[in-house]
Scaffold this active site. Sequence first.
Site, mmCIF file in Angstrom:
data_model
loop_
_atom_site.group_PDB
_atom_site.id
_atom_site.type_symbol
_atom_site.label_atom_id
_atom_site.label_comp_id
_atom_site.label_asym_id
_atom_site.label_seq_id
_atom_site.Cartn_x
_atom_site.Cartn_y
_atom_site.Cartn_z
ATOM 1 N N HIS A 110 5.191 11.345 -8.108
ATOM 2 C CA HIS A 110 4.758 10.180 -7.330
ATOM 3 C C HIS A 110 5.348 8.887 -7.879
ATOM 4 O O HIS A 110 5.758 8.007 -7.115
ATOM 5 C CB HIS A 110 3.234 10.120 -7.332
ATOM 6 C CG HIS A 110 2.649 9.506 -6.116
ATOM 7 N ND1 HIS A 110 1.384 9.782 -5.669
ATOM 8 C CD2 HIS A 110 3.152 8.624 -5.211
ATOM 9 C CE1 HIS A 110 1.122 9.095 -4.569
ATOM 10 N NE2 HIS A 110 2.177 8.379 -4.277
ATOM 11 N N GLY B 159 1.229 -0.885 9.523
ATOM 12 C CA GLY B 159 0.656 -1.329 10.781
ATOM 13 C C GLY B 159 1.316 -2.534 11.412
ATOM 14 O O GLY B 159 1.166 -2.773 12.615
ATOM 15 N N GLY C 17 5.426 -0.185 8.455
ATOM 16 C CA GLY C 17 5.077 -1.431 7.767
ATOM 17 C C GLY C 17 3.579 -1.652 7.670
ATOM 18 O O GLY C 17 3.089 -2.742 7.967
ATOM 19 N N TYR D 45 -4.413 10.599 -3.372
ATOM 20 C CA TYR D 45 -5.089 10.152 -2.163
ATOM 21 C C TYR D 45 -6.500 10.752 -2.140
ATOM 22 O O TYR D 45 -6.678 11.951 -1.975
ATOM 23 C CB TYR D 45 -4.324 10.584 -0.914
ATOM 24 C CG TYR D 45 -2.884 10.132 -0.851
ATOM 25 C CD1 TYR D 45 -2.436 9.034 -1.595
ATOM 26 C CD2 TYR D 45 -1.951 10.796 -0.054
ATOM 27 C CE1 TYR D 45 -1.114 8.632 -1.540
ATOM 28 C CE2 TYR D 45 -0.629 10.391 0.014
ATOM 29 C CZ TYR D 45 -0.217 9.316 -0.732
ATOM 30 O OH TYR D 45 1.095 8.912 -0.674
ATOM 31 N N SER E 20 5.345 4.523 4.716
ATOM 32 C CA SER E 20 5.021 3.278 5.418
ATOM 33 C C SER E 20 6.128 2.890 6.403
ATOM 34 O O SER E 20 6.574 1.738 6.425
ATOM 35 C CB SER E 20 4.778 2.135 4.421
ATOM 36 O OG SER E 20 4.065 1.085 5.021
#
Length: 376
Positions: free
Chosen positions: A166, A250, A248, A96, A245
Amino acid sequence: MTTSISRRHVLVSAAALTAAPLLSAAPGTSPPARSVDARPLARRHLGTLEVSCLGLGVQNMSRTYQTTVPSRPQMLAIIRAAFDQGVSFFDAAEAYGPLEVERILGEGVAPFRDHVVIATKFGWNIDPQTGVRNPGLNSRPEHIKQAVEGMLTRLRTDRIDLLYQHRVDPQVPIEDVAGAVQDLMTQGKVLHWGLSEMGLGTLHRAHAVTPLSAVQSEYSMLWRGPEDAVLSTCEALGIGFVPWSPLGVGFLTGAIDAQTRFADGDIRKLESRFAPENLPLNLKLLALLIAWAAQKQSTPAQIALAWLMAQKPWIVPIPGTTQLPHMLENLGSASVQFSDHELNEFNHALSAIQIHGARLPETVMVYSDVEAPLKK
């Protein structure tokens, strides 16, 4: 789309809570004082690791989905306000930024480092010094150890509480990865470890070498893939599950409607579930959330997170945000409860809704459900 429940129409007189100053804490002292109005979050366990029932994902704090660069002071304020509200679990990754998000998190938690759990991830082919992202993956043991040294510096800490691979490297046996992590554990530089988006065979093999505390994979009402086998495997092995997430990207907050289009550089533009032909069909799911939010006097986002926590007591969502009101709203989900009858009713309605489109672009999906090569 208009609704009576807005993503931003929440109990955010709580925004004033950030005015309470945070006190720095030296090792062995009590945690910094929290706001007197803050409600302590319940705790859950990922294996033997205790964390708050909700964490904070900080992925977008260096660059949002909309490709803008957030204000660093505001991101630090959100991290510290989350702690003030009882969050003890913060999730980052070297990918990130790359690297920059770990720097932000390290600075943000510095006043109370010894009272929180830091999770981060290795595995992409990233230069630990420069952040240059080279093609593919790299989980060679020597690279893992170099990556962790960089993480410790950026995070301003002497140990990583939870270190994930990851993505599974198809060139490196998972036994070698687990062995490298075990070496780091022996040195005290890593306390717990986990895998993300791995194949089930790899999960079993890794756990047999160095027991895992957590698995992190996408999971929400919009993508329920882990229910097929991953969750039952975690339960059988005593491994916690961390949904990334969980809102979703957002969609489950009500921030996306049939007319929403995404900018170049926003990964959602490449996800077919958000394509113009699929988005209106998938709004049936949002309608269900809105109806239950009204019934529960909450918001769609809070229903989505509460539903995840209701699935298993060892599931800990890590919703990310770059906006303080959204963070406070998300934490409000800890107060939303489903009775057994309500959960059955909700799940029955949910099962009738078909999600159209894929969750990720094919170029990204190829890195999920990968099995590591067998050790020769």
